[in-house]
Design a protein around this motif. Structure first.
Motif, PDB file in Angstrom:
ATOM      1  N   PHE A   1     -10.482   2.596   6.905  1.00 10.34           N
ATOM      2  CA  PHE A   1      -9.243   2.059   7.463  1.00 10.34           C
ATOM      3  C   PHE A   1      -8.073   2.740   6.772  1.00 10.34           C
ATOM      4  O   PHE A   1      -8.206   3.284   5.672  1.00 10.34           O
ATOM      5  N   ASP A   2      -6.930   2.777   7.457  1.00  8.00           N
ATOM      6  CA  ASP A   2      -5.744   3.328   6.809  1.00  8.00           C
ATOM      7  C   ASP A   2      -4.564   2.394   7.035  1.00  8.00           C
ATOM      8  O   ASP A   2      -4.694   1.360   7.686  1.00  8.00           O
ATOM      9  N   THR A   3      -3.438   2.764   6.494  1.00  4.10           N
ATOM     10  CA  THR A   3      -2.275   1.888   6.511  1.00  4.10           C
ATOM     11  C   THR A   3      -1.255   2.311   7.575  1.00  4.10           C
ATOM     12  O   THR A   3      -0.057   2.058   7.444  1.00  4.10           O
ATOM     13  N   ASP A   4      -1.763   2.981   8.607  1.00  4.16           N
ATOM     14  CA  ASP A   4      -0.951   3.358   9.770  1.00  4.16           C
ATOM     15  C   ASP A   4       0.299   4.122   9.349  1.00  4.16           C
ATOM     16  O   ASP A   4       0.212   5.112   8.643  1.00  4.16           O
ATOM     17  N   GLU A   5       1.471   3.638   9.777  1.00  7.82           N
ATOM     18  CA  GLU A   5       2.702   4.366   9.482  1.00  7.82           C
ATOM     19  C   GLU A   5       3.236   4.048   8.085  1.00  7.82           C
ATOM     20  O   GLU A   5       4.228   4.616   7.651  1.00  7.82           O
TER      21      GLU A   5
END
Length: 517
Positions: free
Chosen positions: A270-274
């Motif tokens: 998962f990542d933290t998007d913007e």
């Protein structure tokens, strides 16, 4: 004139409003002297009868090479019942040795040591175990790894080889029922670790090789947490992958949480998007795994709020993803009024879990500066300063929302790492507590704010700050410098039950302090 007097009265009432009675009890040991100057509390364990077993490490300094342990059994009033000194003697075959940690299982204490045996050409993890009744230490091998497999660290590493997770490290779960040991394995093409999980009876539960097909320098190990039943490990890493590099917004990285059991391994990406989340910490509950940290919309060192991810503990499916901006109250604490600013230089200090399973997430505004000066004879002198500034604390409920966020203003600086500065935090019930040393006066700031000021090794007043379940805080001085023969190392407090233990020192004189909430 009336307006001026009214303003003065209101200011005094505001300061008085902070000074509430916080219930606590203090007990001190007798003053004592040790042969070795450098000493720290490493472990505090309740003896079941209101007393405490304290373990202190000691060392003779950089050039001495001497190290060992003081085992001290105190009653509920901090009267010494029994003491024992243990100085481990390594064989001539041991070229390098380092203590990873300590763990107890009631009547037994285990010192976990990681050493290099040059004759056998192996790194060996051993436990030195003794019953507290007789302190008759016996050695037990937990595991060994061929030296050619282990990535060099410490005195064996070159600067170009070093990375943040080199060597071996030990992680103890919150209930102190189990511990994990991770060892960085040499592999130029992949991030590789050997991971072992033991219960506090030294029974091996898991032996696992964690491998990620990415160069070591592109994988940053964040943390490991252990499930409460001591059967599962959760490893959180930050990965700079090729896919993450293509992102147009946010950080050029992704987070990976890996669930490890004795049978298999499963990973969730998962990542933290913007947003940017410079670092996350994994926290394991019985019904969920959370990853929590600070985030920013600008860059990695200007924080704007707290990010929260919740995953299923079995499937690792992402159930929630939230980015909570700092509250208006927090901004008032920090700046005096709501301003469009972010924090810099936040360092994790301790994560606390309340009786309601809320997470209290604590950090400190810590940074290092260097200053170069010209001397009268034309030379140059460089001075390094360690800054221990504001305390940042936030409570996150099980839904991932901020209940409160507070900034406690503090300004402390030292010319080196200083255990008398910074703070120790704990929780009791649903309240958070912070212990700090401060100067004689608490500074009054604008907009009804206060600031704890500078202290020194020779003069410091011990204060406790309480933040209640609603986010309201008060404070109280609990020890005045004039009433103490030694100042206490407030950043090295050890928790046990409802009590916090501190070691004090002034010259050769030492004393132990117990504060019960």
């Amino acid at each position: 004139m009336k307006k001026i007097l009214l303003s003065i009265v209101m200011s005094l009432l505001s300061i008085a409003g902070f000074a509430q009675e916080i219930p606590f009890k203090i007990s001190k040991s007798e003053l004592f002297k040790d042969e070795f100057k450098h000493s720290n509390i490493a472990l505090a364990e309740d003896d079941g009868n209101g007393g405490i077993l304290l373990v202190r490490t000691y060392s003779g300094g950089m050039f001495s090479g001497s190290y060992g342990y003081y085992f001290e059994h105190y009653d509920s009033n901090m009267k010494l019942i029994k003491e024992y000194e243990y100085n481990p003697k390594e064989s001539k075959d041991v070229k390098q040795s380092g203590i990873l940690g300590l763990i107890s299982n009631g009547d037994e204490i285990n010192i976990i040591n990681f050493l290099y045996n040059k004759t056998e050409k192996a790194f060996i993890c051993v436990s030195m175990t003794a019953n507290i009744a007789d302190f008759n230490f016996k050695s037990k091998e937990l595991f060994r790894i061929n030296s050619e497999e282990v990535k060099r660290f410490g005195m064996f590493s070159r600067v170009s080889d070093f990375d943040g997770d080199s060597g071996a490290s030990m992680i103890v779960n919150e209930d102190r029922t189990a511990f994990a040991i991770t060892v960085d394995i040499k592999d130029k093409e992949s991030e590789t670790h050997k991971i072992y999980l033991f219960d506090n009876q030294l029974n091996k539960k898991i032996e696992h090789i964690f491998k990620r097909d990415i160069k070591d320098r592109k994988f940053r190990y964040e943390n490991i947490d252990v499930s409460k039943d001591a059967s599962t490990l959760y490893l959180l890493g930050k990965v700079y992958s090729d896919d993450a590099k293509k992102k147009k917004e946010g950080g050029r990285y992704q987070y990976e949480l890996t669930r490890i059991t004795n049978d298999n391994q499963k990973t969730q990406v998962f990542d933290t998007d913007e947003h940017f989340s410079a670092s996350l910490k994994a926290i394991v509950f019985s019904d969920r795994v959370t990853c929590i940290g600070f985030y920013s919309d600008r860059n990695d060192n200007r924080y704007k709020g707290i990010s929260y991810f919740e995953l299923d503990p079995i499937t690792l499916d992402i159930k929630k993803s939230k980015f909570n901006p700092f509250t208006e109250q927090f901004m008032v604490d920090k700046y005096g009024k709501d301003k469009d600013k972010e924090l810099r230089n936040l360092s994790f200090r301790r994560i606390l879990i309340t009786t309601n399973n809320d997470i209290i997430f604590n950090a400190e505004e810590f940074y290092i500066t260097t200053h170069t000066y010209s001397t009268p004879n034309g030379g140059m002198v460089t001075r390094t300063l360690f800054h221990y500034d504001d305390i940042v604390s936030a409570k996150i409920n099980p839904s991932g929302d901020i209940v409160w966020a507070r900034n406690i203003n503090k300004r402390q600086v030292s010319s080196g790492d200083n255990p008398y500065l910074s703070y120790t935090s704990t929780a009791r019930g649903n309240d958070a507590y912070f212990f700090i040393n401060a100067g004689e006066k608490v500074k009054k700031l604008r907009n009804d704010r206060i600031q704890f000021g500078q202290t020194s090794n020779k003069r410091s007043n011990l204060n406790v700050i309480r933040v209640n379940q609603n986010g309201d805080f008060d404070f109280q001085e609990i020890l005045d410098d004039k009433d103490n023969e030694v100042p206490f190392m407030v950043s090295d407090g050890i928790l046990s039950g409802d009590s916090v233990y501190f070691l004090g020192q002034k010259g050769k004189k030492k004393q132990l302090l117990k504060v019960t909430l």
